[in-house]
Design a protein around this motif. Sequence first.
Motif, short mmCIF file in Angstrom:
data_model
loop_
_atom_site.label_atom_id
_atom_site.label_comp_id
_atom_site.label_asym_id
_atom_site.label_seq_id
_atom_site.Cartn_x
_atom_site.Cartn_y
_atom_site.Cartn_z
N ARG A 83 -0.15 4.18 -21.55
CA ARG A 83 1.22 4.97 -21.26
C ARG A 83 0.96 5.81 -20.25
NH1 ARG A 83 2.48 7.76 -25.78
NH2 ARG A 83 3.90 9.29 -24.83
N ASP A 85 2.56 9.53 -18.89
CA ASP A 85 3.18 10.90 -19.29
C ASP A 85 4.12 11.49 -18.35
OD1 ASP A 85 2.08 10.53 -22.30
OD2 ASP A 85 0.27 10.72 -20.97
N MET A 130 7.94 4.13 -19.52
CA MET A 130 8.00 5.21 -20.54
C MET A 130 8.87 4.92 -21.74
SD MET A 130 8.09 8.68 -18.24
CE MET A 130 6.87 9.25 -17.12
N ARG A 131 9.96 4.50 -21.67
CA ARG A 131 11.02 4.21 -22.35
C ARG A 131 10.74 3.64 -23.84
NH1 ARG A 131 15.47 1.54 -21.83
NH2 ARG A 131 16.74 2.74 -23.62
N GLN A 133 7.28 3.43 -24.75
CA GLN A 133 6.04 3.99 -25.49
C GLN A 133 6.46 4.75 -26.60
OE1 GLN A 133 4.19 5.61 -22.06
NE2 GLN A 133 5.18 7.50 -22.01
N ALA A 135 6.77 8.03 -28.96
CA ALA A 135 6.86 9.75 -28.61
C ALA A 135 5.67 10.19 -28.93
CB ALA A 135 7.88 9.98 -29.34
N ARG A 136 5.10 11.34 -28.21
CA ARG A 136 3.95 11.75 -28.36
C ARG A 136 4.07 12.87 -29.35
NH1 ARG A 136 3.42 14.81 -25.15
NH2 ARG A 136 4.36 14.10 -23.37
N ARG A 146 8.62 11.56 -24.69
CA ARG A 146 7.77 10.33 -24.15
C ARG A 146 7.44 10.62 -22.67
NH1 ARG A 146 11.44 7.93 -27.53
NH2 ARG A 146 10.64 6.44 -28.95
N ASP A 188 15.91 9.66 -24.86
CA ASP A 188 14.51 8.98 -24.96
C ASP A 188 13.54 9.90 -25.35
OD1 ASP A 188 15.91 6.42 -24.82
OD2 ASP A 188 15.95 6.74 -22.66
#
Length: 260
Positions: A83, A85, A130-131, A133, A135-136, A146, A188
Amino acid sequence: MRARYDLADRIAIVTGGAGGLGRGIAHALIEAGAIVELWDADCAALADAVAELGEGARARVLDITDAAAVEVAAQAVFKDHGRIDILVNNAGVLGEVKPVWETMPENFQRVLQVNLFGSYLVTRAVVGLMRRQPARASAITLHPLRGHVVNIASIQGKEGMAKAAAYSASKAGLLALTKSVAKETALDGIIVTAVTPAAAETAMAREISAERRADILGRIPMGRFVEVEEVARLVLWLSSDECSFSTGGIFDLSGGRATY
Ligand SMILES: NC(=O)c1ccc[n+]([C@@H]2O[C@H](COP(=O)([O-])OP(=O)(O)OC[C@H]3O[C@@H](n4cnc5c(N)ncnc54)[C@H](O)[C@@H]3O)[C@@H](O)[C@H]2O)c1
């Protein structure tokens, strides 16, 4: 007590990471626990930066105006770490310091190419990833996040500056890019912001004459240049989950020169 941010396990890219501001920003991100990929065209400066920043810093020699190389680099970071971040679009050049009628068209093109087009290429490649991956989970906000993108613009992009038309125009473009991408990624969980520093004591500031330096200083109500650490501290906040509802925001760092 200093504000503390937990960026443990976050993967960050800082373009121009071997230079003055980029190195300071990378240092702050690493101190907060992030792994930072420094993307810079200057091979020797990169080696020096990684040696200085130590564990947590990775070097990638890269010209951000090379679309294919940017794409390959973004994919490689994503593959290595799973990922991305944080992206700090910081690489930039000043270009000629002359009235517009004395400048060379190649200079105008080059400054726009690095400061605006290069930042666009990196944003395009990284935000696209990023889009995709997940969400954290965040300890701070329940809303999905994200990633964070922070663009290093300039007070000159807000105000314009005599003898720096290309530079000012490129930074104004970067501010518009920030606001536009922020609107595209608002749903997003990707927060896109920019900062507009006044002059800082880096290699870029050393390119200008003593007379121009005094002129720039005279425009800053606080009567001094911004410190690298002051830029890094704001970027750190903008890269953290603490910054969760300010997408498209332009954050000032001009010692009172801009009151908007
Ligand atoms: N120093 C200031 O007074 C000041 C003020 C406001 C904004 N800024 C902005 O801050 C950012 C960082 O500037 P700095 O002051 O640290 O300057 P700097 O010259 O110390 O660092 C810039 C870095 O960008 C890298 N770079 C340039 N072109 C590149 C390319 N095509 N691909 C990859 N890397 C490239 C350089 O190798 C260098 O390491 C710039 O975007 C600049 O416009 C600087």
